[in-house]
Design a protein around this motif. Structure first.
Motif, PDB file in Angstrom:
ATOM      1  N   GLY A 138     -39.005 -19.236  60.710  1.00 38.99           N
ATOM      2  CA  GLY A 138     -40.281 -19.612  60.128  1.00 38.99           C
ATOM      3  C   GLY A 138     -40.140 -20.172  58.725  1.00 38.99           C
ATOM      4  O   GLY A 138     -39.110 -20.053  58.076  1.00 38.99           O
ATOM      5  N   CYS A 139     -41.202 -20.799  58.258  1.00 37.54           N
ATOM      6  CA  CYS A 139     -41.218 -21.451  56.953  1.00 37.54           C
ATOM      7  C   CYS A 139     -41.279 -20.412  55.841  1.00 37.54           C
ATOM      8  O   CYS A 139     -42.198 -19.599  55.776  1.00 37.54           O
ATOM      9  CB  CYS A 139     -42.422 -22.385  56.872  1.00 37.54           C
ATOM     10  SG  CYS A 139     -42.630 -23.136  55.254  1.00 37.54           S
ATOM     11  N   SER A 140     -40.297 -20.433  54.950  1.00 38.45           N
ATOM     12  CA  SER A 140     -40.295 -19.502  53.817  1.00 38.45           C
ATOM     13  C   SER A 140     -40.794 -20.173  52.540  1.00 38.45           C
ATOM     14  O   SER A 140     -40.785 -19.557  51.472  1.00 38.45           O
ATOM     15  CB  SER A 140     -38.880 -18.951  53.591  1.00 38.45           C
ATOM     16  OG  SER A 140     -37.969 -20.016  53.368  1.00 38.45           O
ATOM     17  N   GLY A 141     -41.250 -21.441  52.661  1.00 40.38           N
ATOM     18  CA  GLY A 141     -41.749 -22.162  51.498  1.00 40.38           C
ATOM     19  C   GLY A 141     -42.943 -21.472  50.866  1.00 40.38           C
ATOM     20  O   GLY A 141     -43.943 -21.201  51.528  1.00 40.38           O
ATOM     21  N   TYR A 182     -39.108 -24.900  45.471  1.00 46.19           N
ATOM     22  CA  TYR A 182     -38.229 -26.034  45.200  1.00 46.19           C
ATOM     23  C   TYR A 182     -38.727 -26.735  43.939  1.00 46.19           C
ATOM     24  O   TYR A 182     -39.929 -27.031  43.818  1.00 46.19           O
ATOM     25  CB  TYR A 182     -38.249 -26.993  46.391  1.00 46.19           C
ATOM     26  CG  TYR A 182     -37.453 -28.265  46.208  1.00 46.19           C
ATOM     27  CD1 TYR A 182     -36.114 -28.321  46.569  1.00 46.19           C
ATOM     28  CD2 TYR A 182     -38.040 -29.423  45.687  1.00 46.19           C
ATOM     29  CE1 TYR A 182     -35.370 -29.500  46.418  1.00 46.19           C
ATOM     30  CE2 TYR A 182     -37.318 -30.591  45.539  1.00 46.19           C
ATOM     31  CZ  TYR A 182     -35.984 -30.622  45.902  1.00 46.19           C
ATOM     32  OH  TYR A 182     -35.262 -31.784  45.746  1.00 46.19           O
ATOM     33  N   ILE A 183     -37.831 -27.001  42.989  1.00 46.01           N
ATOM     34  CA  ILE A 183     -38.179 -27.705  41.755  1.00 46.01           C
ATOM     35  C   ILE A 183     -37.460 -29.050  41.757  1.00 46.01           C
ATOM     36  O   ILE A 183     -36.228 -29.101  41.774  1.00 46.01           O
ATOM     37  CB  ILE A 183     -37.787 -26.911  40.495  1.00 46.01           C
ATOM     38  CG1 ILE A 183     -38.301 -25.461  40.564  1.00 46.01           C
ATOM     39  CG2 ILE A 183     -38.297 -27.618  39.243  1.00 46.01           C
ATOM     40  CD1 ILE A 183     -39.788 -25.320  40.566  1.00 46.01           C
ATOM     41  N   ASN A 225     -38.033 -34.047  38.414  1.00 51.04           N
ATOM     42  CA  ASN A 225     -39.088 -34.380  37.448  1.00 51.04           C
ATOM     43  C   ASN A 225     -39.954 -33.169  37.096  1.00 51.04           C
ATOM     44  O   ASN A 225     -40.953 -33.301  36.383  1.00 51.04           O
ATOM     45  CB  ASN A 225     -39.948 -35.537  37.968  1.00 51.04           C
ATOM     46  CG  ASN A 225     -40.784 -35.167  39.182  1.00 51.04           C
ATOM     47  OD1 ASN A 225     -40.742 -34.013  39.644  1.00 51.04           O
ATOM     48  ND2 ASN A 225     -41.530 -36.111  39.718  1.00 51.04           N
ATOM     49  N   GLY A 226     -39.590 -31.997  37.627  1.00 47.42           N
ATOM     50  CA  GLY A 226     -40.293 -30.770  37.281  1.00 47.42           C
ATOM     51  C   GLY A 226     -41.373 -30.348  38.252  1.00 47.42           C
ATOM     52  O   GLY A 226     -41.994 -29.290  38.070  1.00 47.42           O
ATOM     53  N   ASP A 227     -41.637 -31.131  39.294  1.00 47.51           N
ATOM     54  CA  ASP A 227     -42.652 -30.738  40.276  1.00 47.51           C
ATOM     55  C   ASP A 227     -42.170 -29.554  41.103  1.00 47.51           C
ATOM     56  O   ASP A 227     -41.010 -29.503  41.506  1.00 47.51           O
ATOM     57  CB  ASP A 227     -42.964 -31.896  41.225  1.00 47.51           C
ATOM     58  CG  ASP A 227     -43.864 -32.944  40.605  1.00 47.51           C
ATOM     59  OD1 ASP A 227     -44.539 -32.631  39.607  1.00 47.51           O
ATOM     60  OD2 ASP A 227     -43.895 -34.090  41.114  1.00 47.51           O
ATOM     61  N   MET A 228     -43.081 -28.599  41.353  1.00 47.92           N
ATOM     62  CA  MET A 228     -42.775 -27.521  42.283  1.00 47.92           C
ATOM     63  C   MET A 228     -43.319 -27.901  43.654  1.00 47.92           C
ATOM     64  O   MET A 228     -44.480 -28.267  43.793  1.00 47.92           O
ATOM     65  CB  MET A 228     -43.381 -26.188  41.844  1.00 47.92           C
ATOM     66  CG  MET A 228     -43.063 -25.047  42.828  1.00 47.92           C
ATOM     67  SD  MET A 228     -43.892 -23.477  42.472  1.00 47.92           S
ATOM     68  CE  MET A 228     -42.872 -22.866  41.150  1.00 47.92           C
ATOM     69  N   LEU A 229     -42.445 -27.789  44.665  1.00 43.91           N
ATOM     70  CA  LEU A 229     -42.795 -28.107  46.044  1.00 43.91           C
ATOM     71  C   LEU A 229     -42.474 -26.904  46.926  1.00 43.91           C
ATOM     72  O   LEU A 229     -41.643 -26.065  46.564  1.00 43.91           O
ATOM     73  CB  LEU A 229     -41.994 -29.316  46.532  1.00 43.91           C
ATOM     74  CG  LEU A 229     -41.972 -30.565  45.650  1.00 43.91           C
ATOM     75  CD1 LEU A 229     -40.967 -31.576  46.174  1.00 43.91           C
ATOM     76  CD2 LEU A 229     -43.347 -31.189  45.566  1.00 43.91           C
ATOM     77  N   PRO A 230     -43.107 -26.810  48.100  1.00 45.54           N
ATOM     78  CA  PRO A 230     -42.743 -25.725  49.025  1.00 45.54           C
ATOM     79  C   PRO A 230     -41.278 -25.797  49.443  1.00 45.54           C
ATOM     80  O   PRO A 230     -40.620 -24.786  49.616  1.00 45.54           O
ATOM     81  CB  PRO A 230     -43.673 -25.946  50.209  1.00 45.54           C
ATOM     82  CG  PRO A 230     -44.833 -26.705  49.648  1.00 45.54           C
ATOM     83  CD  PRO A 230     -44.253 -27.595  48.595  1.00 45.54           C
TER      84      PRO A 230
END
Length: 374
Positions: free
Chosen positions: A307-310, A316-317, A320-325
């Protein structure tokens, strides 16, 4: 003692067999971190799941400033994947990240603040990626800072070309694991995919330098139209090199990979069974992936997390500093240059992503992350 088990398993199957480990079998230096649906149990190498009450006589690290989470999730990230830089010494034809020569990378001073907050909230694992992470200007300073602040697991994914004997000596003092990308069993295939002469020879040398220093890498191999007939030879190479394991990744058709020939679903199914059976003959360990769905092929007793652990345990960084799942979901939930790690983790966009449960079976929603959302 009650048994520990992983936080999720394939639908309608209960953990059993080798998934269960007794607390007495685990090392004394494990950490137990509170989660809304139970407890995360971390050793230096593995992550387990426990029901509340199963960890008698163990100190639980409680979360501060709790918030409502639907399904299972930690109150702060337990793992962070850092895209340190998009800079790379290769120009792989399939690169979903479109990495090559670029100046975009994370500011070290900001990373120090972020990682201090990560550790304060019981963060466990740091994953370093790129581009080529070793081309990050502050790479060694980052390793020293992370280790000095007590982050228990530090992993790196690299193409291995920059690893000399001396570099390997330094890496083993900080890393707990290394994953090296190798996309062909010979120089003709690999060098074509990386678009760099001698990349195959340099990567093989990097693998051997790490082995000589006592850290055995795992291989990362992306299957595409250009190398789909090379899978068995890759298993032979993995056996000859005596690497820790190999992971067969499916092609992600993004970035430079958008126009690369993929393999058909029919080929994928054939390849899945072939790789599975032939790896057994060669005694080569496979890591779970789209090509090798471990729990379904080996039986639940060998299953890992499903399953997705995001944004449940991982963040995830980007450079450019964006946080993503995760690296494959392009939706940013905010930026570390504007908000703190925990503020981002707990905002409404992050909660909306967690609330989205993509699976036909909703009965396991509190113990599984659902199917991949990418």
């Amino acid at each position: 003692m009650k048994a520990l088990h992983h936080p999720a398993s394939p639908c309608d199957l209960s953990p059993k067999g080798n998934l269960k480990l007794q607390l007495k079998d685990l090392p004394e230096d494990l950490e137990v971190v509170e989660c809304n649906e139970g407890l995360g149990v971390f050793t230096k190498r593995e992550f387990f799941w426990a029901e509340k009450g199963e960890v008698a006589n163990r100190r639980v690290l409680p979360a501060e400033n709790k918030f409502d989470i639907n399904g299972w999730g930690f109150y702060s990230p337990m793992e962070i994947e850092l895209e340190l830089t998009k800079n790379c010494n290769q120009e792989c034809i399939h690169c979903w990240n479109d990495s090559f020569r670029t100046t975009g990378e994370l500011e070290f001073e900001k990373l120090k603040i972020l990682l201090a907050e990560f550790k304060k909230n019981h963060g466990q694992k740091l994953k370093l990626i790129g581009g080529e992470p070793m081309m990050y200007k502050h790479f060694w300073d980052l390793l020293d800072f992370s280790k000095g602040n007590g982050i228990r697991q530090i992993e790196m994914t690299s193409n291995g070309r920059l690893i000399t004997k001396n570099i390997a000596d330094k890496l083993i003092t900080s890393l707990t694991d290394i994953f090296i990308s190798l996309h062909g069993s010979n120089s003709k295939i690999h060098n074509y995919i990386t678009q760099r002469e001698r990349s195959y020879e340099e990567t093989i040398k990097g693998i051997k330098h790490m082995q000589d220093k006592g850290m055995n890498p795992s291989l990362r191999y992306t299957i595409m139209g250009k190398n789909k007939g090379d899978a068995l030879d890759m298993l032979d190479l993995a056996e000859d090199l005596n690497v820790k394991s190999i992971k067969f990744n499916a092609l992600i058709q993004k970035g430079r990979g958008a126009n690369i020939d993929n393999i058909s679903l029919e080929d994928l199914f054939l390849l899945r069974n072939l790789v599975y059976s032939e790896s057994k003959k060669r005694n080569v360990k496979l890591e779970k992936s789209v090509v090798y769905t471990a729990g379904y092929m080996d039986g639940i007793e060998y299953a890992r997390f499903y399953g997705c652990s995001g944004l449940r345990s991982c963040a995830y960084i980007s450079s450019n500093g964006d946080m993503l799942p995760c690296s494959l979901v392009p939706t940013s939930i905010g930026n570390i240059y504007e908000q703190s790690l925990n503020t981002l983790w707990r905002n409404s966009l992050a909660q909306k992503f967690r609330d989205t449960f993509d699976c036909e079976n909703s009965s396991c929603q509190n113990t599984c992350g659902g199917k991949c959302k990418a």
